[in-house]
Enzyme design. Structure first.
Site, short mmCIF file in Angstrom:
data_model
loop_
_atom_site.label_atom_id
_atom_site.label_comp_id
_atom_site.label_asym_id
_atom_site.label_seq_id
_atom_site.Cartn_x
_atom_site.Cartn_y
_atom_site.Cartn_z
N GLU A 1 0.83 -1.20 0.00
CA GLU A 1 0.00 0.00 0.00
C GLU A 1 0.87 1.25 0.00
O GLU A 1 0.36 2.37 0.10
CB GLU A 1 -0.92 0.02 1.22
CG GLU A 1 -0.23 0.12 2.57
CD GLU A 1 -1.19 0.38 3.71
OE1 GLU A 1 -1.52 1.56 3.92
OE2 GLU A 1 -1.60 -0.59 4.37
N CYS B 1 -3.37 -3.41 4.26
CA CYS B 1 -2.45 -4.47 4.67
C CYS B 1 -2.81 -5.85 4.11
O CYS B 1 -2.24 -6.85 4.53
CB CYS B 1 -2.40 -4.54 6.20
SG CYS B 1 -1.92 -2.98 6.98
N HIS C 1 -2.36 -10.62 11.32
CA HIS C 1 -1.88 -9.29 10.95
C HIS C 1 -1.72 -8.50 12.24
O HIS C 1 -2.61 -8.51 13.10
CB HIS C 1 -2.85 -8.58 10.02
CG HIS C 1 -2.57 -7.12 9.90
ND1 HIS C 1 -1.36 -6.65 9.42
CD2 HIS C 1 -3.30 -6.02 10.24
CE1 HIS C 1 -1.38 -5.33 9.45
NE2 HIS C 1 -2.54 -4.93 9.95
#
EC number: 2.3.3.10
Length: 508
Positions: free
Chosen positions: A132, A166, A301
């Site tokens: 990103e 993400c 994550h």
């Protein structure tokens, strides 16, 4: 002519290429790094069967050579002691100077992986980048990485960049596996690259930054095989974290909303995953519920480490609500008072949070804590965060401990996109096995983290100011000493008057 060869001839070529020392890349890492795994030749792609055990054959992690200590940052920012180190669970935060950008991070991690496993550059048929960190609205990071393949003449490589906060790395991993299990597969390996530079303006969010990249070689007969048909996904439209200002690296963040979105996505992905695995079991003749006990390890994550502990506790709460009343009483002591609650009504229930954290502590220590080593010492790597957790898990367990286990994984990207999936670890943990080599390749992670330079909060702040100053600037060479980078690191050498970027590599 390479791409016109029949699959059989192509595989024979790759087999010979891996075996012949004359094709070893000229620029290798030091001897100490050559003990890592070398992937075996790819088997022939067949039209009548699926390639078996498609997954991760090898991986490489890169992080910057400097960090700021979070205890020092607490003092510098005049906040209470423990706000970052205890409240967030972070001890150190890696960061990049102006000399490094997303292209250089990905160049570094790809070349390190290819040199370590001594894989011929023409044996890669797909390469996809999840990120990103956007420095060009048109030109993909993947196109920059093609520079590494130039000498081999290999331009027949599918894949491009994938972006959603993400989640891009996970989307790239799924795409690689899908390619390998499709009629498009030509028998070569796939490579997944995920990397980001996570930076925030000065203030409460800045300590949740970080930087890094992970490259993974994907192929059949992998020691970490993706379990087919077992992906639970949830996507929706929400503005919890986004980057609409293209003149700045910094995001707009609604922290409280983002945490709720993360947990809601976790609930829904886990529910979907459980249904799918239970259906598979039922078809195989076993009709029983899936719980966390069926996962030997669980990785997430990791925006910050405390979030992960809360997330594992959340999964326990899902199991608790799905269990019978007798099971709730016998297996989930301390949670009985919360049995009548609905998931959607509990995202801000602090009493429940405390009870869940206490009830799940032992499970967290066994299944997840080891996976947070890199995140604790380097911070949030955005799309590579989940796979940094995977590397940490591998670095803290032996091949024998991991053999035959199931590793659950939860990937989240704001905006939002999320998936819950799993890896099945190979049973073969013998010395020299693919699993043994993969695990061994991560063993130097603590040593590498310890070799970084500690930078004062004052210098860190100055470097962050420099990143603001040079962001989208033209006709300049980045300030700084390239000797401060790890050997073998690619760096931004110059940006010309037309925004064209030139990179160089510090000698190994």
């Amino acid at each position: 002519m390479q791409r016109l060869l029949t699959p059989v001839k192509r595989i024979l070529q790759l087999t010979r290429a891996v075996q012949e020392t004359s094709l070893t890349p000229a620029r290798l890492l030091p001897v100490a790094h050559q003990r890592f795994s070398t992937a075996s030749a790819v088997p022939l792609a067949k039209t009548d069967t699926w390639p078996k055990d498609v997954g991760i054959l090898a991986l490489e992690v890169y992080f910057p050579a400097q960090y700021v200590d979070q205890t020092d940052l607490e003092k510098y920012n005049n906040v209470e002691a423990g706000k970052y180190t205890v409240g967030l669970g972070q001890t150190r935060m890696g960061f990049c100077s102006v000399q490094e950008d997303i292209n250089s991070l990905c160049l570094t991690v790809v070349q390190r992986l290819m040199e370590r496993i001594q894989l011929p550059w023409d044996s890669v048929g797909r390469l996809e980048v999840g990120t990103e960190t956007i420095i060009d609205k048109s030109k993909a990071v993947k196109t920059v990485l093609m520079e590494l393949f130039q000498d081999s003449g290999n331009t027949d490589i599918e894949g491009i960049d994938t972006t959603n906060a993400c989640y891009g790395g996970t989307a790239s991993l799924f795409n690689a596996a899908n390619w390998m299990e499709s009629s498009s597969w030509d028998g070569r390996y796939a490579m997944v690259v995920c990397g980001d530079i996570a930076v925030y303006p000065s203030g409460n969010a800045r300590p949740t930054g970080g930087a890094g990249a992970v490259a993974m070689l994907i192929g059949p007969k992998a020691p970490l095989a993706l379990e087919r048909g077992l992906r639970g996904t949830h996507m929706e439209n929400v503005y919890d974290f986004y980057k609409p200002n293209l003149a700045s690296e910094y995001p707009i963040v609604d922290g409280k909303l983002s945490i709720q979105c993360y947990l809601r996505a976790l609930d829904r992905c886990y529910t979907s995953y459980r249904k799918k695995i239970q259906n598979q079991w039922k078809q195989a003749g076993s009709d029983r519920p899936f719980t966390l006990d069926d996962l030997q390890y669980m990785i997430f994550h990791t925006p910050f480490c405390k979030m992960v502990q809360k997330s594992l506790a959340r999964l326990m709460f899902n199991d608790f609500l799905s269990a019978s009343s007798d099971t709730q009483t016998s297996l989930y002591k301390g949670l009985e008072a919360f049995g009548g609650l609905k998931l959607e009504d509990t995202y801000t229930n602090k009493d429940l949070d405390k009870a869940l954290l206490k009830a799940s502590q032992d499970m967290f220590d066994k299944k997840t804590k080891a996976s947070l080593y890199l995140s604790t010492h380097n911070g949030n790597m955005y799309t590579s965060s989940l796979y940094g957790c995977l590397a940490s898990l591998l670095s803290h367990h032996s091949a024998q401990e991991l053999a035959g286990s199931r590793i659950g994984a939860f990937s989240y990207g704001s905006g939002l996109a999320a998936s819950f999936f799993s890896f099945r670890v190979s049973q073969d943990a013998a010395p020299g096995s693919p699993l043994d080599k993969l695990v061994s390749s991560t063993s130097d992670l603590p040593k590498r983290l310890a070799s970084r330079k500690c930078v004062s909060p004052e210098e860190f702040t100055e470097i962050m100011n420099q990143r603001e100053q040079f962001y989208h600037k033209v006709n300049f060479s980045p300030p700084g000493d390239t000797n401060s980078l790890f050997p073998g690191t690619w760096y931004l050498e110059r940006v010309d008057e037309q925004h064209r970027r030139k990179y160089a590599r510090r000698p190994v």
